[in-house]
Design a protein around this motif. Structure first.
Motif, PDB file in Angstrom:
ATOM      1  N   THR A   1      17.155 -27.446  11.733  1.00  0.00           N
ATOM      2  CA  THR A   1      16.213 -28.551  11.597  1.00  0.00           C
ATOM      3  C   THR A   1      16.745 -29.535  10.559  1.00  0.00           C
ATOM      4  OG1 THR A   1      14.934 -27.377   9.910  1.00  0.00           O
ATOM      5  CG2 THR A   1      14.208 -27.153  12.206  1.00  0.00           C
ATOM      6  N   PHE A   2      16.276 -30.766  10.662  1.00  0.00           N
ATOM      7  CA  PHE A   2      16.631 -31.779   9.676  1.00  0.00           C
ATOM      8  C   PHE A   2      15.357 -32.409   9.149  1.00  0.00           C
ATOM      9  CE2 PHE A   2      16.466 -34.194  13.627  1.00  0.00           C
ATOM     10  CZ  PHE A   2      15.806 -35.359  13.265  1.00  0.00           C
ATOM     11  N   SER A   3      15.476 -33.027   7.994  1.00  0.00           N
ATOM     12  CA  SER A   3      14.334 -33.736   7.407  1.00  0.00           C
ATOM     13  C   SER A   3      14.782 -35.133   7.001  1.00  0.00           C
ATOM     14  CB  SER A   3      13.800 -32.974   6.193  1.00  0.00           C
ATOM     15  OG  SER A   3      14.827 -32.812   5.229  1.00  0.00           O
ATOM     16  N   TRP A   4      13.812 -36.022   6.927  1.00  0.00           N
ATOM     17  CA  TRP A   4      14.088 -37.404   6.528  1.00  0.00           C
ATOM     18  C   TRP A   4      13.987 -37.512   5.014  1.00  0.00           C
ATOM     19  CZ3 TRP A   4      15.807 -41.277   9.601  1.00  0.00           C
ATOM     20  CH2 TRP A   4      15.742 -41.068  10.983  1.00  0.00           C
ATOM     21  N   GLU A   5      14.925 -38.213   4.413  1.00  0.00           N
ATOM     22  CA  GLU A   5      14.876 -38.497   2.981  1.00  0.00           C
ATOM     23  C   GLU A   5      13.820 -39.584   2.755  1.00  0.00           C
ATOM     24  OE1 GLU A   5      17.533 -37.170   0.460  1.00  0.00           O
ATOM     25  OE2 GLU A   5      17.160 -35.696   2.024  1.00  0.00           O
ATOM     26  N   SER A   6      13.448 -39.800   1.513  1.00  0.00           N
ATOM     27  CA  SER A   6      12.384 -40.757   1.202  1.00  0.00           C
ATOM     28  C   SER A   6      12.741 -42.196   1.555  1.00  0.00           C
ATOM     29  CB  SER A   6      12.014 -40.673  -0.283  1.00  0.00           C
ATOM     30  OG  SER A   6      13.131 -40.997  -1.089  1.00  0.00           O
ATOM     31  N   ASP A   7      14.034 -42.522   1.698  1.00  0.00           N
ATOM     32  CA  ASP A   7      14.405 -43.895   2.059  1.00  0.00           C
ATOM     33  C   ASP A   7      14.110 -44.214   3.520  1.00  0.00           C
ATOM     34  OD1 ASP A   7      16.436 -42.603   3.470  1.00  0.00           O
ATOM     35  OD2 ASP A   7      18.081 -43.599   2.409  1.00  0.00           O
ATOM     36  N   GLY A   8      13.816 -43.185   4.332  1.00  0.00           N
ATOM     37  CA  GLY A   8      13.476 -43.390   5.736  1.00  0.00           C
ATOM     38  C   GLY A   8      14.658 -43.698   6.631  1.00  0.00           C
ATOM     39  N   SER A   9      15.874 -43.701   6.083  1.00  0.00           N
ATOM     40  CA  SER A   9      17.061 -43.994   6.865  1.00  0.00           C
ATOM     41  C   SER A   9      18.128 -42.908   6.768  1.00  0.00           C
ATOM     42  CB  SER A   9      17.679 -45.323   6.406  1.00  0.00           C
ATOM     43  OG  SER A   9      16.792 -46.383   6.672  1.00  0.00           O
ATOM     44  N   THR A  10      17.864 -41.895   5.990  1.00  0.00           N
ATOM     45  CA  THR A  10      18.827 -40.813   5.786  1.00  0.00           C
ATOM     46  C   THR A  10      18.188 -39.496   6.186  1.00  0.00           C
ATOM     47  OG1 THR A  10      19.788 -42.006   3.915  1.00  0.00           O
ATOM     48  CG2 THR A  10      20.312 -39.662   4.092  1.00  0.00           C
TER      49      THR A  10
END
Length: 141
Positions: A89-98
């Motif tokens: 699984t992956f998660s989104w960083e707080s910048d919304g682009s990483t």
């Protein structure tokens, strides 16, 4: 004087009504609230050959699913007859682009752009210099 004031007020109201509106999760959002996560059609497969210090390259295919799952295939050219596949699984960083892959994917981060993802250095920065274009995986056709 009254006509000028009324004309200016109506013009401002008209211009404000024509401004683009954006919604995120049903709420009004400012234009700068757009990120790769909510603006781009990012799910899909991305391919490329990443640089390798002592081989011709690492053929890589990263597939991202809408539900937060990924599959990454890597094959060291001239060393491995078949690609190695890792899923997780992956998660989104707080910048919304990483995005950040889970521990199965070595917590590797990727910057998500239009029709491409860029593998980031361990410190989260983008590659620079003459090899930088080789860290980009492009959307598979």
């Amino acid at each position: 004087m009254m006509k000028t004031t009324l004309t200016c007020a109506l013009t401002l109201a008209l211009l404000a009504g024509c401004a683009p509106s954006h919604t995120v999760s049903g709420r009004a959002a400012p234009a700068d609230d757009h990120t790769a996560r909510n603006s781009l059609d990012w799910p899909g497969s991305y391919e490329g050959t990443l640089p390798c210090a002592d081989c011709p390259g690492i053929r890589t295919r990263l597939t991202l699913a809408q539900d937060g799952r990924y599959e990454r295939q890597t094959q060291y050219l001239d060393r491995e007859p078949q690609p190695e596949t890792v899923t997780g699984t992956f998660s989104w960083e707080s910048d919304g682009s990483t995005i950040r892959l889970d521990a199965s994917g070595d917590s590797q981060r990727y910057f998500v752009g239009e029709n491409q993802v860029t593998m980031l250095y361990r410190d989260g920065t983008r590659p620079t210099g003459p090899l930088a274009p080789h860290y980009i995986l492009r959307r598979a056709q």
